[in-house]
Design an enzyme around this catalytic site. Structure first.
Site, mmCIF file in Angstrom:
data_model
loop_
_atom_site.group_PDB
_atom_site.id
_atom_site.type_symbol
_atom_site.label_atom_id
_atom_site.label_comp_id
_atom_site.label_asym_id
_atom_site.label_seq_id
_atom_site.Cartn_x
_atom_site.Cartn_y
_atom_site.Cartn_z
ATOM 1 N N ASP A 154 -40.798 2.075 46.389
ATOM 2 C CA ASP A 154 -42.193 2.438 46.134
ATOM 3 C C ASP A 154 -42.245 3.870 45.581
ATOM 4 O O ASP A 154 -41.273 4.622 45.666
ATOM 5 C CB ASP A 154 -42.971 2.335 47.452
ATOM 6 C CG ASP A 154 -44.418 2.754 47.308
ATOM 7 O OD1 ASP A 154 -45.115 2.162 46.461
ATOM 8 O OD2 ASP A 154 -44.843 3.670 48.031
ATOM 9 N N ASP A 200 -45.645 6.472 45.219
ATOM 10 C CA ASP A 200 -46.474 7.481 45.881
ATOM 11 C C ASP A 200 -46.297 7.415 47.394
ATOM 12 O O ASP A 200 -46.482 6.362 48.006
ATOM 13 C CB ASP A 200 -47.948 7.286 45.507
ATOM 14 C CG ASP A 200 -48.772 8.532 45.754
ATOM 15 O OD1 ASP A 200 -48.184 9.590 46.043
ATOM 16 O OD2 ASP A 200 -50.001 8.453 45.663
ATOM 17 N N ASP A 228 -43.534 3.519 52.084
ATOM 18 C CA ASP A 228 -44.172 4.319 53.134
ATOM 19 C C ASP A 228 -45.353 3.618 53.787
ATOM 20 O O ASP A 228 -45.942 4.155 54.711
ATOM 21 C CB ASP A 228 -44.661 5.652 52.560
ATOM 22 C CG ASP A 228 -45.846 5.464 51.621
ATOM 23 O OD1 ASP A 228 -45.699 4.739 50.613
ATOM 24 O OD2 ASP A 228 -46.929 6.030 51.893
#
Length: 264
Positions: free
Chosen positions: A15, A17, A212
């Site tokens: 991923d 951001d 995240d």
């Protein structure tokens, strides 16, 4: 030499951001950790739900932040959404695109014809655009109620910004759900097409999903039957992960991407 976590996998589906960068700043050590994995022959693919930017724009941003990468290492939900339509529609089918010029370009690359009106549209592809308004949603509602195939690039309800959480693509998808009584097919995480296509493109047999967020990255890995690593540099916490049912928890939890090169 002892086996590290990354040695167990042939690819990393990473991923963006909150995982490799936060806004305009790279997460400390992220570029080095990914470069070390690449040096071991591990396939790298940056996998993002963001459908508003082109893969080249994503790659350029990563390079600006110090990551050695190319457009070939980027997979976006716009690509996955366009691919889903191409698998289901004849060539040169007309697709109503709700989104940016980058999303239109992905539709065109797949041999489909983008449009902004319901007339003649056999499908609707929905991604986030800051300029999207009522008239565009109304055209999509007409097309969907008329039987058009509906694909959403992602259903992220919020969009993290420097001003806080703003409406994401999922909020506008919800508006069309209410207006049409229909449900779209979904390309991005936590649905599986984006992750599965990224793994297929790499020829990966044992990929590790790294992210995240529990509700997109980790749940997407669970849905795709892939192992996952939750890094604590973004949204979700270790406490939140432990509170989930066992089958929904990440395989690993680490402070940041440096955990890839430690003993599991």
């Amino acid at each position: 030499m002892s086996e590290t976590l990354v040695d167990r996998y042939d690819a990393l589906l990473i991923d963006l951001d909150g995982t490799v960068y936060r806004g305009s700043e790279a997460v400390p050590g992220a570029a080095e950790a990914i470069a070390a994995a690449r040096s071991k022959g591990v396939g790298i693919r940056y996998v993002t739900n963001n459908a508003s930017r082109s893969p080249q724009a994503v790659a350029d941003h990563l390079v600006e932040l110090g990551f050695e990468t190319s457009v070939d290492e980027v997979s976006t939900s716009s690509q996955a959404g366009a691919a889903m339509l191409a698998e289901r529609l004849p060539k040169r089918s007309t697709v109503l695109v709700l989104g940016t010029k980058a999303l239109e370009a992905e539709v065109f690359k797949r041999g489909l014809i983008p449009t902004d009106t319901a007339e003649g549209a056999v499908a609707v592809l929905q991604g986030l655009s800051m300029d999207l308004g009522w008239r565009e949603l109304a055209e999509a509602a007409v097309a969907i109620r008329g039987g058009a195939l509906w694909v959403a690039c992602n259903v992220d309800v919020t969009l993290p910004t420097e001003r806080g959480l703003l409406p994401g693509n999922g909020s506008l998808v919800a508006a069309l759900k209410a207006a049409t009584d229909q449900e779209p097919l979904v390309a991005g995480k936590p649905a599986t097409p984006l992750l599965e296509q990224a793994a297929k493109d790499l020829g990966a047999h044992r990929p590790l999903v790294v992210g995240d967020r529990l509700d997109t990255d980790i749940l997407g890995a669970v849905n795709a039957g892939m192992d996952s690593l939750l890094v604590l540099t973004g949204v979700s916490t270790e406490q939140e992960a432990q509170a989930l049912p066992g089958e929904q928890r990440p395989t690993y939890v680490g402070a940041d991407l440096s955990v890839l090169h430690r003993l599991p």
